[in-house]
Design an enzyme around this catalytic site. Structure first.
Site, PDB file in Angstrom:
ATOM      1  N   SER A  79       0.837  -1.205   0.000  1.00 50.36           N
ATOM      2  CA  SER A  79       0.000   0.000   0.000  1.00 50.36           C
ATOM      3  C   SER A  79       0.876   1.261   0.000  1.00 50.36           C
ATOM      4  CB  SER A  79      -0.949  -0.046   1.196  1.00 50.36           C
ATOM      5  OG  SER A  79      -2.019   0.873   1.024  1.00 50.36           O
ATOM      6  N   PHE A 139     -10.895   2.593   8.546  1.00 56.11           N
ATOM      7  CA  PHE A 139      -9.998   2.312   7.434  1.00 56.11           C
ATOM      8  C   PHE A 139      -9.695   0.819   7.360  1.00 56.11           C
ATOM      9  CE2 PHE A 139      -5.905   2.641   5.087  1.00 56.11           C
ATOM     10  CZ  PHE A 139      -6.374   3.370   4.001  1.00 56.11           C
ATOM     11  N   ASP A 203     -10.075  -6.047  -3.992  1.00 56.74           N
ATOM     12  CA  ASP A 203      -9.581  -4.839  -3.321  1.00 56.74           C
ATOM     13  C   ASP A 203     -10.408  -3.622  -3.763  1.00 56.74           C
ATOM     14  OD1 ASP A 203      -8.109  -2.804  -2.147  1.00 56.74           O
ATOM     15  OD2 ASP A 203      -6.171  -3.568  -2.820  1.00 56.74           O
ATOM     16  N   HIS A 231      -7.484  -5.986   0.273  1.00 55.80           N
ATOM     17  CA  HIS A 231      -6.325  -5.090   0.257  1.00 55.80           C
ATOM     18  C   HIS A 231      -5.099  -5.648   0.981  1.00 55.80           C
ATOM     19  CE1 HIS A 231      -4.473  -1.229  -0.434  1.00 55.80           C
ATOM     20  NE2 HIS A 231      -4.219  -1.049   0.848  1.00 55.80           N
TER      21      HIS A 231
END
Length: 255
Positions: A79, A139, A203, A231
């Protein structure tokens, strides 16, 4: 205080960079397997884990990484960590690059639809000021959304956050600004080292379709997609991920 770096194993250097809101501990299981063949470096990025805060700009962050870590290493970045790994490969000597659920541009633009909208990151930046923990937990939910076994993954991520030092609010703000303002697409064709992009089929933050977009800027990039992963594919599908990673590294070493 310099960057905190956890080391294990012997052999050629391999560096693991975490994503937004976490620290190097998120790589523990993967690092233990890699340490059988590599000298593994698990980095706490500035303001995360046990590393001191610094200004969140690409020149400063990449310089800190370059000073603290070995040259000519394999860099694996997840990420936001992948964004930093790309920058390292562009401006510093890197032997090979593995990007996990990462992108050279994390927000949408003309001819770049497979990303988050700027409004999403702006909302998180606003919320993190008043409710840091709550914002991080929301998140986390996005990171596992749509993936296989999302609930146990979310519990595992929340447990990891609780047992490791919380990231500094300034680091979270800096990270969000970095994600919102950085665009490395025009630099990708100048990266010369072997590179692999590993994406999750489900994702929602870095959609798998982004891989083809990325290859338009970076034709030599190899891409793979892990089915039913969101993710965090190295946590949701660790065996598949480690086999893909080791296969790429073995091919790279053999070449």
């Amino acid at each position: 205080m310099n960057l905190f770096v956890k080391q294990q194993g012997e052999g050629k250097p391999l560096i693991l960079l975490h994503g937004f809101g976490f620290n190097g501990e998120i790589w523990n299981d993967i690092a233990a397997q890699l340490a059988q063949d590599w000298h593994v470096y698990q980095v706490d990025l500035p303001g995360h884990g046990r590393s001191a805060m610094c200004e969140y700009s690409l020149p400063i962050l990449t310089e800190k990484l370059a000073v603290a870590l070995p040259q000519e290493a394999v860099w694996v970045g997840w990420s936001m960590g992948g964004l930093l790994a790309m920058a390292m490969a562009r401006w510093h000597p890197v032997r090979a690059l593995v990007l996990v659920s990462s992108s050279p541009r994390f927000v949408t633009a003309e001819n770049w639809p497979h990303a988050m909208t700027s409004a999403v990151l702006q909302l998180f930046a606003h919320q993190v000021q008043s409710d840091t923990l709550g914002t991080l937990q929301r998140f986390l939910a996005l990171q596992v959304k749509g993936g296989e076994d999302a609930r146990p993954q979310l519990r595992a991520l929340k447990a990891l956050l609780k047992k490791t030092p919380s990231p500094q609010a300034e680091a979270l703000q800096g990270g969000l600004q970095l994600l919102q303002n950085t665009d490395l697409r025009s630099e990708l064709s100048l990266i010369r080292c072997p590179a692999l992009l590993c994406l999750g089929e489900r994702d929602t933050l870095v959609p798998a379709a982004m891989g083809k977009d990325c290859q338009q800027w970076w034709p030599k990039l190899q891409t793979v997609c892990i089915k039913r992963a969101a993710h965090v594919p190295f946590l949701s599908h660790p065996q598949v991920f480690i086999e893909l990673l080791q296969g790429f590294l073995n091919e790279f070493i053999a070449s």
